[in-house]
Design a protein around this motif. Structure first.
Motif, PDB file in Angstrom:
ATOM      1  N   VAL A   1       0.857  -1.187   0.000  1.00  0.00           N
ATOM      2  CA  VAL A   1       0.000   0.000   0.000  1.00  0.00           C
ATOM      3  C   VAL A   1       0.891   1.234   0.000  1.00  0.00           C
ATOM      4  N   ILE A   2       0.654   2.138  -0.954  1.00  0.00           N
ATOM      5  CA  ILE A   2       1.405   3.387  -1.045  1.00  0.00           C
ATOM      6  C   ILE A   2       0.414   4.536  -0.910  1.00  0.00           C
ATOM      7  N   ILE A   3       0.667   5.417   0.051  1.00  0.00           N
ATOM      8  CA  ILE A   3      -0.243   6.535   0.309  1.00  0.00           C
ATOM      9  C   ILE A   3       0.409   7.821  -0.168  1.00  0.00           C
ATOM     10  N   ASP A   4      -0.208   8.451  -1.164  1.00  0.00           N
ATOM     11  CA  ASP A   4       0.256   9.731  -1.712  1.00  0.00           C
ATOM     12  C   ASP A   4      -0.494  10.838  -0.966  1.00  0.00           C
ATOM     13  N   THR A   5       0.115  11.305   0.112  1.00  0.00           N
ATOM     14  CA  THR A   5      -0.554  12.284   0.967  1.00  0.00           C
ATOM     15  C   THR A   5      -0.821  13.582   0.225  1.00  0.00           C
ATOM     16  N   ARG A   6       0.135  14.020  -0.565  1.00  0.00           N
ATOM     17  CA  ARG A   6      -0.006  15.316  -1.233  1.00  0.00           C
ATOM     18  C   ARG A   6      -1.189  15.331  -2.187  1.00  0.00           C
ATOM     19  N   ASN A   7      -1.408  14.257  -2.938  1.00  0.00           N
ATOM     20  CA  ASN A   7      -2.483  14.208  -3.939  1.00  0.00           C
ATOM     21  C   ASN A   7      -3.719  13.468  -3.450  1.00  0.00           C
ATOM     22  N   THR A   8      -3.714  13.050  -2.193  1.00  0.00           N
ATOM     23  CA  THR A   8      -4.838  12.341  -1.552  1.00  0.00           C
ATOM     24  C   THR A   8      -5.289  11.117  -2.360  1.00  0.00           C
ATOM     25  N   PHE A   9      -4.306  10.260  -2.674  1.00  0.00           N
ATOM     26  CA  PHE A   9      -4.586   8.976  -3.317  1.00  0.00           C
ATOM     27  C   PHE A   9      -3.905   7.863  -2.533  1.00  0.00           C
ATOM     28  N   LEU A  10      -4.551   6.701  -2.520  1.00  0.00           N
ATOM     29  CA  LEU A  10      -3.953   5.481  -1.988  1.00  0.00           C
ATOM     30  C   LEU A  10      -3.840   4.488  -3.139  1.00  0.00           C
ATOM     31  N   TYR A  11      -2.658   3.879  -3.275  1.00  0.00           N
ATOM     32  CA  TYR A  11      -2.409   2.900  -4.334  1.00  0.00           C
ATOM     33  C   TYR A  11      -2.188   1.523  -3.713  1.00  0.00           C
TER      34      TYR A  11
ATOM     35  N   GLU B   1     -10.515  -6.384   1.671  1.00  0.00           N
ATOM     36  CA  GLU B   1     -10.470  -7.731   1.100  1.00  0.00           C
ATOM     37  C   GLU B   1      -9.161  -8.000   0.376  1.00  0.00           C
ATOM     38  N   ARG B   2      -8.473  -6.960  -0.054  1.00  0.00           N
ATOM     39  CA  ARG B   2      -7.230  -7.136  -0.813  1.00  0.00           C
ATOM     40  C   ARG B   2      -5.994  -7.167   0.102  1.00  0.00           C
ATOM     41  N   VAL B   3      -5.981  -6.330   1.122  1.00  0.00           N
ATOM     42  CA  VAL B   3      -4.797  -6.169   1.961  1.00  0.00           C
ATOM     43  C   VAL B   3      -4.670  -7.341   2.940  1.00  0.00           C
ATOM     44  N   LYS B   4      -3.454  -7.851   3.081  1.00  0.00           N
ATOM     45  CA  LYS B   4      -3.184  -8.937   4.022  1.00  0.00           C
ATOM     46  C   LYS B   4      -2.507  -8.379   5.273  1.00  0.00           C
ATOM     47  N   VAL B   5      -2.742  -9.025   6.380  1.00  0.00           N
ATOM     48  CA  VAL B   5      -2.022  -8.659   7.608  1.00  0.00           C
ATOM     49  C   VAL B   5      -0.528  -8.863   7.366  1.00  0.00           C
ATOM     50  N   GLY B   6       0.276  -7.876   7.733  1.00  0.00           N
ATOM     51  CA  GLY B   6       1.720  -7.913   7.496  1.00  0.00           C
ATOM     52  C   GLY B   6       2.138  -7.166   6.240  1.00  0.00           C
ATOM     53  N   ALA B   7       1.159  -6.672   5.441  1.00  0.00           N
ATOM     54  CA  ALA B   7       1.502  -5.938   4.217  1.00  0.00           C
ATOM     55  C   ALA B   7       2.221  -4.636   4.556  1.00  0.00           C
ATOM     56  N   LYS B   8       3.152  -4.241   3.683  1.00  0.00           N
ATOM     57  CA  LYS B   8       3.883  -3.000   3.884  1.00  0.00           C
ATOM     58  C   LYS B   8       3.022  -1.817   3.477  1.00  0.00           C
ATOM     59  N   VAL B   9       3.087  -0.734   4.266  1.00  0.00           N
ATOM     60  CA  VAL B   9       2.378   0.506   3.978  1.00  0.00           C
ATOM     61  C   VAL B   9       3.424   1.621   3.925  1.00  0.00           C
ATOM     62  N   ILE B  10       3.515   2.288   2.780  1.00  0.00           N
ATOM     63  CA  ILE B  10       4.460   3.385   2.591  1.00  0.00           C
ATOM     64  C   ILE B  10       3.656   4.680   2.522  1.00  0.00           C
ATOM     65  N   VAL B  11       3.946   5.621   3.423  1.00  0.00           N
ATOM     66  CA  VAL B  11       3.279   6.916   3.436  1.00  0.00           C
ATOM     67  C   VAL B  11       4.265   7.949   2.904  1.00  0.00           C
ATOM     68  N   LEU B  12       3.986   8.501   1.726  1.00  0.00           N
ATOM     69  CA  LEU B  12       4.870   9.480   1.113  1.00  0.00           C
ATOM     70  C   LEU B  12       4.700  10.833   1.791  1.00  0.00           C
ATOM     71  N   PRO B  13       5.747  11.640   1.837  1.00  0.00           N
ATOM     72  CA  PRO B  13       5.630  12.961   2.464  1.00  0.00           C
ATOM     73  C   PRO B  13       4.677  13.846   1.686  1.00  0.00           C
ATOM     74  N   ALA B  14       4.079  14.803   2.408  1.00  0.00           N
ATOM     75  CA  ALA B  14       3.130  15.713   1.779  1.00  0.00           C
ATOM     76  C   ALA B  14       3.806  16.653   0.804  1.00  0.00           C
ATOM     77  N   SER B  15       5.109  16.859   0.953  1.00  0.00           N
ATOM     78  CA  SER B  15       5.863  17.710   0.036  1.00  0.00           C
ATOM     79  C   SER B  15       7.213  17.072  -0.204  1.00  0.00           C
ATOM     80  N   ALA B  16       7.912  17.584  -1.193  1.00  0.00           N
ATOM     81  CA  ALA B  16       9.213  17.012  -1.521  1.00  0.00           C
ATOM     82  C   ALA B  16      10.185  17.171  -0.368  1.00  0.00           C
ATOM     83  N   ARG B  17      10.042  18.245   0.406  1.00  0.00           N
ATOM     84  CA  ARG B  17      10.916  18.496   1.543  1.00  0.00           C
ATOM     85  C   ARG B  17      10.106  18.359   2.829  1.00  0.00           C
TER      86      ARG B  17
END
Length: 262
Positions: A111-121, A227-243
């Motif tokens: 799971v990748i969370i794009d905080t800046r654009n408010t999308f989860l992939y 239903e898709r995500v399994k326990v133990g799956a990696k979750v990456i939260v991207l910063p809201a800005s480049a810095r």
């Protein structure tokens, strides 16, 4: 002398009379011949009866010959309603759940969370991902880093952490899971933190920065992700800005329990 004279007179009269008789005979013969040769042209005439006279004066209606009626055309069926793709409730079209091109070297299921654009992939493969619209932490409550899904819960209960109760003392100390619960239909807890990926009973907040650091989806989308995500799956939260800034707290992949990002 007298007798002789009378005889002459009778002979004189007898001649013309004979001629007359002969002429009359000829005329009768001619008329008879004519009647015999044209019998159809002579019709006896009779007086019409009262009923016949009334019938002849009444108008006569001639019935139109009946023809087989052409079958009525079958009514055309009503057009089937158009089927629309699933949409986030009351959400903008950009936040509709959909498969998109997304280049990533992450393992499928990450799971990748794009905080800046408010999308989860949700990574499907090296080139595609399922994309969801999300709501993220408001100013001062966003964070970035890596975590894992520690556990999953359907219709989770809600216990606001002490830090939240200090800021919002009017909140309940406990709320059982259900449609009115702010955590919505599903929750995926991240590591040992109080952060969750969860549903919401306020779908109009998708695409906005309103939470205290949790990631929210519509109830329909969070059920699909659950239903898709399994326990133990990696979750990456991207910063809201480049810095990174003061409003973007860096969370280590392993560390102490964190209730809220201040």
């Amino acid at each position: 002398m007298a007798k002789r004279a009378k005889r002459r007179t009778a002979e004189t009269l007898a001649l013309p009379m004979a001629g007359r008789v002969a002429i009359g005979a000829v005329a009768v013969a001619a008329v008879g011949y004519g009647l015999l040769s044209h019998p159809a042209t002579v019709q006896p005439m009779r007086k019409a009866s009262v009923h016949e006279a009334q019938a002849s004066s009444s108008p006569v209606y001639v019935a139109t010959p009946a023809h087989a009626a052409a079958p009525a055309p079958a009514p055309s069926p009503a057009p089937a309603p158009l089927v629309e793709p699933p949409k986030a409730v009351d959400g903008p079209g950009a936040f509709v759940r959909q498969v998109v091109d997304y280049a990533s070297h992450q393992t499928p299921g990450t799971v990748i969370i794009d905080t800046r654009n408010t999308f989860l992939y949700f990574v499907l493969n090296d080139a595609q991902a399922m994309r969801y619209g999300i709501g993220v932490g408001r100013e001062g409550f966003s964070w970035s880093g890596e975590q894992t899904v520690a556990r999953k819960t359907e219709w989770p209960d809600w216990r606001p952490p002490p830090e939240m109760l200090v800021r919002q003392p009017y909140l309940p100390r406990f709320m059982a899971g259900g449609p009115t619960n702010p955590l919505g239909a599903r929750a995926m807890y991240l590591g040992e933190t109080e952060y969750r990926i969860h549903g919401t009973n306020k779908p109009d907040t998708i695409g906005k920065r309103v939470s205290s650091g949790c990631i929210r989806l519509t109830n329909e989308d969070v059920v699909d992700l659950y239903e898709r995500v399994k326990v133990g799956a990696k979750v990456i939260v991207l910063p809201a800005s480049a810095r990174s800034s003061a409003s973007n707290t860096r969370m280590p992949s392993s560390g102490p329990k964190i209730a809220e990002a201040q």
